[in-house]
Design a protein around this motif. Structure first.
Motif, short mmCIF file in Angstrom:
data_model
loop_
_atom_site.label_atom_id
_atom_site.label_comp_id
_atom_site.label_asym_id
_atom_site.label_seq_id
_atom_site.Cartn_x
_atom_site.Cartn_y
_atom_site.Cartn_z
N ALA A 9 -41.12 89.50 -14.00
CA ALA A 9 -41.22 90.22 -15.65
C ALA A 9 -39.97 90.26 -15.77
O ALA A 9 -39.42 89.68 -16.73
N THR A 10 -39.09 90.71 -14.96
CA THR A 10 -38.03 91.36 -15.10
C THR A 10 -36.89 90.48 -15.37
O THR A 10 -35.48 90.23 -15.34
N ARG A 11 -37.20 89.28 -13.98
CA ARG A 11 -36.68 87.80 -13.57
C ARG A 11 -35.97 87.23 -15.62
O ARG A 11 -35.64 86.80 -15.80
N GLN A 12 -37.64 86.69 -15.64
CA GLN A 12 -38.50 86.59 -16.88
C GLN A 12 -37.90 86.53 -18.42
O GLN A 12 -36.80 85.81 -18.56
N ALA A 13 -37.55 88.44 -18.21
CA ALA A 13 -37.24 88.86 -19.72
C ALA A 13 -35.52 88.65 -19.65
O ALA A 13 -34.98 88.72 -20.41
N ARG A 14 -34.60 88.90 -18.21
CA ARG A 14 -32.93 88.54 -18.53
C ARG A 14 -33.00 86.81 -18.75
O ARG A 14 -32.26 86.68 -19.13
N LEU A 15 -33.57 86.04 -17.81
CA LEU A 15 -33.44 84.48 -17.47
C LEU A 15 -33.46 84.81 -19.53
O LEU A 15 -32.81 83.77 -20.13
N ALA A 16 -34.99 84.77 -20.09
CA ALA A 16 -34.76 84.41 -21.56
C ALA A 16 -33.43 85.42 -22.37
O ALA A 16 -33.37 84.04 -23.46
N SER A 17 -33.31 86.42 -22.16
CA SER A 17 -32.14 86.88 -23.41
C SER A 17 -30.80 86.23 -22.87
O SER A 17 -30.07 85.96 -23.93
N GLY A 18 -30.73 85.33 -21.66
CA GLY A 18 -29.35 84.61 -22.31
C GLY A 18 -29.81 83.32 -21.87
O GLY A 18 -29.27 82.58 -22.64
N MET A 19 -30.93 83.06 -22.47
CA MET A 19 -31.07 81.37 -23.68
C MET A 19 -30.76 81.76 -24.79
O MET A 19 -30.69 81.41 -25.48
N ASN A 20 -30.40 82.89 -25.65
CA ASN A 20 -29.94 83.92 -27.20
C ASN A 20 -28.91 83.45 -26.95
O ASN A 20 -28.20 83.33 -28.26
N GLY A 21 -28.52 83.44 -25.84
CA GLY A 21 -26.70 83.45 -26.25
C GLY A 21 -25.90 82.04 -26.12
O GLY A 21 -24.89 81.94 -25.63
N GLY A 22 -27.36 80.73 -25.83
CA GLY A 22 -26.23 79.79 -25.61
C GLY A 22 -25.87 79.37 -24.24
O GLY A 22 -26.47 79.90 -23.35
N ILE A 23 -25.05 77.72 -24.31
CA ILE A 23 -25.22 77.91 -22.87
C ILE A 23 -24.13 78.78 -22.24
O ILE A 23 -24.25 78.85 -20.94
N LEU A 24 -23.30 79.10 -22.87
CA LEU A 24 -22.02 79.96 -21.84
C LEU A 24 -23.19 81.32 -21.57
O LEU A 24 -23.16 81.47 -20.51
N GLY A 25 -24.37 81.76 -22.48
CA GLY A 25 -24.80 83.10 -22.31
C GLY A 25 -25.89 83.11 -20.70
O GLY A 25 -26.00 84.10 -20.10
N ALA A 26 -26.44 81.52 -20.78
CA ALA A 26 -26.83 81.05 -19.80
C ALA A 26 -26.34 80.86 -18.21
O ALA A 26 -27.33 81.95 -17.21
N VAL A 27 -25.43 81.26 -18.45
CA VAL A 27 -24.71 80.50 -17.78
C VAL A 27 -24.49 81.88 -16.54
O VAL A 27 -24.40 82.27 -15.75
N ILE A 28 -23.74 82.94 -17.36
CA ILE A 28 -23.69 84.16 -17.27
C ILE A 28 -24.69 85.18 -16.94
O ILE A 28 -24.24 85.90 -16.05
N VAL A 29 -25.65 84.73 -18.02
CA VAL A 29 -27.06 85.85 -17.12
C VAL A 29 -27.74 84.73 -15.71
O VAL A 29 -28.12 85.97 -14.91
N ALA A 30 -27.15 83.87 -15.31
CA ALA A 30 -27.94 83.55 -13.92
C ALA A 30 -26.97 83.35 -13.15
O ALA A 30 -27.34 84.07 -12.30
N GLY A 31 -25.86 84.03 -13.13
CA GLY A 31 -24.65 84.18 -12.03
C GLY A 31 -25.29 86.55 -11.95
O GLY A 31 -25.50 86.45 -10.78
N ILE A 32 -25.36 86.67 -12.86
CA ILE A 32 -25.70 88.37 -12.91
C ILE A 32 -27.45 88.44 -12.04
O ILE A 32 -27.57 89.35 -11.11
#
Length: 60
Positions: A9-32
């Motif tokens: 659930a933690t990882r799912q929430a983290r990745l979902a929050s990155g999707m709201n930031g567009g491609i750059l947000g998704a890349v940053i959250v994937a790195g985190i």
């Protein structure tokens, strides 16, 4: 009978929050997420829906 697998659930929430930031947000959250200590994450089971059906009459 139904079998469900736990989800991270933690990882799912983290990745979902990155999707709201567009491609750059998704890349940053994937790195985190890759650098995070996932051993302390919150694991949960998804909701399982079981439907029970009545048996057909036996004709007695």
């Amino acid at each position: 009978m139904i079998t469900v697998a736990p989800i991270d659930a933690t990882r799912q929430a983290r990745l979902a929050s990155g999707m709201n930031g567009g491609i750059l947000g998704a890349v940053i959250v994937a790195g985190i997420d890759a650098a995070a200590d996932n051993s302390k994450n919150d694991w949960r089971y998804p909701v399982a829906k079981v439907v029970l059906e009545a048996d057909a009459p036996s004709g007695r």
